[in-house]
Design a protein around this motif. Structure first.
Motif, PDB file in Angstrom:
ATOM      1  N   ASP A  66       8.133   7.837  26.698  1.00 47.80           N
ATOM      2  CA  ASP A  66       7.925   6.452  27.101  1.00 47.80           C
ATOM      3  C   ASP A  66       8.142   5.463  25.966  1.00 47.80           C
ATOM      4  OD1 ASP A  66       5.145   7.664  28.980  1.00 47.80           O
ATOM      5  OD2 ASP A  66       7.177   7.285  29.673  1.00 47.80           O
ATOM      6  N   LYS A  67       8.757   5.952  24.852  1.00 45.66           N
ATOM      7  CA  LYS A  67       8.922   5.081  23.696  1.00 45.66           C
ATOM      8  C   LYS A  67      10.384   4.711  23.509  1.00 45.66           C
ATOM      9  CE  LYS A  67       4.883   6.611  21.159  1.00 45.66           C
ATOM     10  NZ  LYS A  67       4.344   6.984  19.857  1.00 45.66           N
ATOM     11  N   ALA A  68      10.693   3.447  23.670  1.00 50.34           N
ATOM     12  CA  ALA A  68      12.057   2.983  23.465  1.00 50.34           C
ATOM     13  C   ALA A  68      12.336   2.773  21.977  1.00 50.34           C
ATOM     14  CB  ALA A  68      12.293   1.676  24.227  1.00 50.34           C
ATOM     15  N   GLU A  69      11.300   2.410  21.227  1.00 48.57           N
ATOM     16  CA  GLU A  69      11.440   2.170  19.793  1.00 48.57           C
ATOM     17  C   GLU A  69      10.380   2.960  19.059  1.00 48.57           C
ATOM     18  OE1 GLU A  69      13.463   0.378  17.930  1.00 48.57           O
ATOM     19  OE2 GLU A  69      14.635  -0.663  19.436  1.00 48.57           O
ATOM     20  N   PRO A  70      10.755   3.640  17.933  1.00 48.93           N
ATOM     21  CA  PRO A  70       9.777   4.366  17.143  1.00 48.93           C
ATOM     22  C   PRO A  70       9.010   3.442  16.207  1.00 48.93           C
ATOM     23  CG  PRO A  70      11.927   4.628  16.161  1.00 48.93           C
ATOM     24  CD  PRO A  70      12.107   3.786  17.399  1.00 48.93           C
ATOM     25  N   VAL A  71       8.239   2.519  16.794  1.00 44.60           N
ATOM     26  CA  VAL A  71       7.539   1.521  16.007  1.00 44.60           C
ATOM     27  C   VAL A  71       6.046   1.772  16.078  1.00 44.60           C
ATOM     28  CG1 VAL A  71       7.133  -0.947  15.679  1.00 44.60           C
ATOM     29  CG2 VAL A  71       9.341  -0.152  16.519  1.00 44.60           C
ATOM     30  N   SER A  72       5.383   1.797  14.956  1.00 44.95           N
ATOM     31  CA  SER A  72       3.926   1.947  14.940  1.00 44.95           C
ATOM     32  C   SER A  72       3.270   0.577  14.935  1.00 44.95           C
ATOM     33  CB  SER A  72       3.489   2.743  13.704  1.00 44.95           C
ATOM     34  OG  SER A  72       2.098   2.741  13.613  1.00 44.95           O
ATOM     35  N   ALA A  73       2.169   0.454  15.618  1.00 46.16           N
ATOM     36  CA  ALA A  73       1.464  -0.825  15.654  1.00 46.16           C
ATOM     37  C   ALA A  73       0.735  -1.100  14.355  1.00 46.16           C
ATOM     38  CB  ALA A  73       0.452  -0.826  16.806  1.00 46.16           C
ATOM     39  N   ALA A  74       0.456  -0.028  13.600  1.00 48.60           N
ATOM     40  CA  ALA A  74      -0.320  -0.193  12.357  1.00 48.60           C
ATOM     41  C   ALA A  74       0.600  -0.598  11.210  1.00 48.60           C
ATOM     42  CB  ALA A  74      -1.069   1.097  12.020  1.00 48.60           C
ATOM     43  N   ALA A  75       1.141  -1.810  11.287  1.00 50.27           N
ATOM     44  CA  ALA A  75       2.162  -2.246  10.338  1.00 50.27           C
ATOM     45  C   ALA A  75       1.631  -2.405   8.921  1.00 50.27           C
ATOM     46  CB  ALA A  75       2.754  -3.588  10.805  1.00 50.27           C
ATOM     47  N   ASN A  76       0.360  -2.544   8.769  1.00 51.93           N
ATOM     48  CA  ASN A  76      -0.186  -2.778   7.438  1.00 51.93           C
ATOM     49  C   ASN A  76      -0.820  -1.544   6.835  1.00 51.93           C
ATOM     50  OD1 ASN A  76       0.524  -5.528   7.466  1.00 51.93           O
ATOM     51  ND2 ASN A  76      -1.258  -6.004   8.715  1.00 51.93           N
ATOM     52  N   ASN A 126       0.455  11.860  -0.402  1.00 51.86           N
ATOM     53  CA  ASN A 126      -0.342  10.854  -1.105  1.00 51.86           C
ATOM     54  C   ASN A 126      -1.047   9.882  -0.156  1.00 51.86           C
ATOM     55  OD1 ASN A 126       0.418  11.859  -3.614  1.00 51.86           O
ATOM     56  ND2 ASN A 126       2.172  10.499  -3.785  1.00 51.86           N
ATOM     57  N   LEU A 127      -1.124  10.248   1.138  1.00 48.29           N
ATOM     58  CA  LEU A 127      -1.650   9.316   2.140  1.00 48.29           C
ATOM     59  C   LEU A 127      -2.925   9.852   2.786  1.00 48.29           C
ATOM     60  CD1 LEU A 127       1.750   8.513   3.906  1.00 48.29           C
ATOM     61  CD2 LEU A 127       0.663   7.248   2.032  1.00 48.29           C
ATOM     62  N   ASP A 128      -3.757   8.934   3.287  1.00 51.42           N
ATOM     63  CA  ASP A 128      -4.941   9.357   4.028  1.00 51.42           C
ATOM     64  C   ASP A 128      -4.524   9.834   5.419  1.00 51.42           C
ATOM     65  OD1 ASP A 128      -4.948   7.106   5.970  1.00 51.42           O
ATOM     66  OD2 ASP A 128      -5.486   5.894   4.241  1.00 51.42           O
ATOM     67  N   SER A 129      -5.466  10.401   6.159  1.00 51.94           N
ATOM     68  CA  SER A 129      -5.123  11.064   7.426  1.00 51.94           C
ATOM     69  C   SER A 129      -4.584  10.095   8.472  1.00 51.94           C
ATOM     70  CB  SER A 129      -6.334  11.818   7.979  1.00 51.94           C
ATOM     71  OG  SER A 129      -7.423  10.930   8.177  1.00 51.94           O
ATOM     72  N   LYS A 130      -5.164   8.904   8.578  1.00 50.86           N
ATOM     73  CA  LYS A 130      -4.691   7.947   9.579  1.00 50.86           C
ATOM     74  C   LYS A 130      -3.289   7.452   9.250  1.00 50.86           C
ATOM     75  CE  LYS A 130      -5.605   3.581  11.929  1.00 50.86           C
ATOM     76  NZ  LYS A 130      -4.181   3.198  11.777  1.00 50.86           N
ATOM     77  N   THR A 131      -3.067   7.102   7.979  1.00 50.05           N
ATOM     78  CA  THR A 131      -1.741   6.642   7.569  1.00 50.05           C
ATOM     79  C   THR A 131      -0.722   7.757   7.712  1.00 50.05           C
ATOM     80  OG1 THR A 131      -2.816   5.151   5.987  1.00 50.05           O
ATOM     81  CG2 THR A 131      -0.462   5.505   5.726  1.00 50.05           C
ATOM     82  N   SER A 132      -1.150   8.991   7.458  1.00 45.42           N
ATOM     83  CA  SER A 132      -0.254  10.144   7.633  1.00 45.42           C
ATOM     84  C   SER A 132       0.222  10.241   9.077  1.00 45.42           C
ATOM     85  CB  SER A 132      -0.968  11.438   7.230  1.00 45.42           C
ATOM     86  OG  SER A 132      -1.253  11.450   5.847  1.00 45.42           O
ATOM     87  N   ARG A 133      -0.690  10.039  10.020  1.00 46.46           N
ATOM     88  CA  ARG A 133      -0.299  10.093  11.432  1.00 46.46           C
ATOM     89  C   ARG A 133       0.703   8.999  11.766  1.00 46.46           C
ATOM     90  NH1 ARG A 133      -5.907  11.012  12.029  1.00 46.46           N
ATOM     91  NH2 ARG A 133      -6.250   8.837  12.681  1.00 46.46           N
ATOM     92  N   ASP A 134       0.462   7.796  11.255  1.00 44.46           N
ATOM     93  CA  ASP A 134       1.382   6.687  11.499  1.00 44.46           C
ATOM     94  C   ASP A 134       2.770   6.997  10.930  1.00 44.46           C
ATOM     95  OD1 ASP A 134      -0.648   5.244  12.699  1.00 44.46           O
ATOM     96  OD2 ASP A 134      -1.155   4.127  10.888  1.00 44.46           O
ATOM     97  N   VAL A 135       2.795   7.496   9.702  1.00 41.43           N
ATOM     98  CA  VAL A 135       4.062   7.803   9.032  1.00 41.43           C
ATOM     99  C   VAL A 135       4.818   8.900   9.769  1.00 41.43           C
ATOM    100  CG1 VAL A 135       4.978   8.921   6.949  1.00 41.43           C
ATOM    101  CG2 VAL A 135       3.466   6.945   6.727  1.00 41.43           C
ATOM    102  N   SER A 180       0.844  -1.200   0.000  1.00 38.19           N
ATOM    103  CA  SER A 180       0.000   0.000   0.000  1.00 38.19           C
ATOM    104  C   SER A 180       0.876   1.246   0.000  1.00 38.19           C
ATOM    105  CB  SER A 180      -0.891   0.003   1.239  1.00 38.19           C
ATOM    106  OG  SER A 180      -0.093   0.187   2.409  1.00 38.19           O
ATOM    107  N   GLY A 181       0.238   2.405  -0.201  1.00 37.34           N
ATOM    108  CA  GLY A 181       0.986   3.659  -0.164  1.00 37.34           C
ATOM    109  C   GLY A 181       1.667   3.877   1.173  1.00 37.34           C
ATOM    110  N   GLY A 182       0.953   3.585   2.254  1.00 39.08           N
ATOM    111  CA  GLY A 182       1.544   3.755   3.580  1.00 39.08           C
ATOM    112  C   GLY A 182       2.736   2.848   3.798  1.00 39.08           C
ATOM    113  N   GLN A 183       2.647   1.605   3.315  1.00 38.04           N
ATOM    114  CA  GLN A 183       3.767   0.674   3.441  1.00 38.04           C
ATOM    115  C   GLN A 183       4.956   1.133   2.607  1.00 38.04           C
ATOM    116  OE1 GLN A 183       1.751  -2.888   2.264  1.00 38.04           O
ATOM    117  NE2 GLN A 183       1.045  -3.365   4.334  1.00 38.04           N
TER     118      GLN A 183
END
Length: 246
Positions: A235-245, A173-182, A145-148
């Motif tokens: 409180d974040k040790a790793e900059p990892v988003s849960a929304a991997a897909n 080129n991303l929707d609002s939710k994916t933009s936040r994740d990115v 996907s674009g976000g991926q």
């Protein structure tokens, strides 16, 4: 000394007999580790300013100094070498190699730096896991996907640990939710590795992720000041988003 010094930068384009001022005497100092957003509408000069700082365009007047070097005087060969060693890019259109896997795309900057295949593959895998793409590493851009794809772009930009990452409309080129994740991933990466991140956008919502906002209008700075980022990484040790897909 600031990491980036933009000194009296002016950019003028000539179209037939008309003179168009894209940038008029811009002065900016950006520190190591700063998350800085250059905000402006279309035609404000923000992309021109980024291109000049990154050596993709020459200014009409003035100079840019990065890490003490007057990069404005660099030849194309010098700029290419400097970018390989110091700069990463995140593009609106992702700019991934379509025939290569996510691992191969992310590993490319390390190949240009002469890193052996085993190590660059290891680093690419680490970065893809960090951006939540552990299960997509062998996928090609058309299978994502674009976000991926943008996550792959972020991993590629940061894999070589550059001093500076330029992000030109990274969520355009991303929707609002994916933009936040990115944005969370990208700013998190910069914070984690104490790298300077310069974001160019027209979107005030994206600007709120930065620690500093420089507002451009008609080629001039109309405001420049600190911003309380909407993200907290305490409180974040790793900059990892849960929304991997996403």
């Amino acid at each position: 000394m600031s990491l980036i010094e933009v000194k009296d930068i002016r950019k003028v384009y000539r179209v037939d007999d008309e003179k168009i001022v894209a940038l008029g005497r811009i002065n900016i100092m950006i520190e190591q580790g700063e998350i800085c957003c250059i905000l402006g509408t279309s035609g404000s000069g923000k992309s021109t300013l980024l291109n000049i700082m990154a050596g993709l365009e020459k200014p009409s007047k003035g100079k840019v100094v990065i890490a003490g070097a007057n990069v404005t005087s660099f030849s194309e060969r010098q700029w290419a070498r400097f970018r390989q060693q110091n700069i990463g890019f995140v593009f609106q259109s992702y700019n991934l190699m379509p025939t290569q896997t996510a691992i191969e795309n992310v590993a490319m900057p390390l190949m240009f730096k002469g890193v052996n295949k085993r190590r660059r593959t290891k680093e690419a895998v680490h970065m893809l896991k960090a951006v939540g793409l552990g299960s997509r590493m062998m996928h090609k851009p058309t299978q994502m996907s674009g976000g991926q794809q943008q996550r792959v772009g972020i991993a590629r930009a940061f894999v070589a640990k550059p001093k500076i990452v330029f992000a030109d409309e990274p969520t355009g080129n991303l929707d609002s939710k994916t933009s936040r994740d990115v944005m969370e991933i990208m700013v998190g990466m910069a914070k984690r590795y104490h790298e300077t991140l310069i974001i160019v956008t027209h979107d005030i919502n994206i600007a709120q992720y930065a620690d500093r906002i420089i507002n451009l209008h008609d080629g001039s700075i109309v405001s420049d000041g600190p911003n309380q980022s909407i993200l907290s990484f305490a409180d974040k040790a790793e900059p990892v988003s849960a929304a991997a897909n996403g």
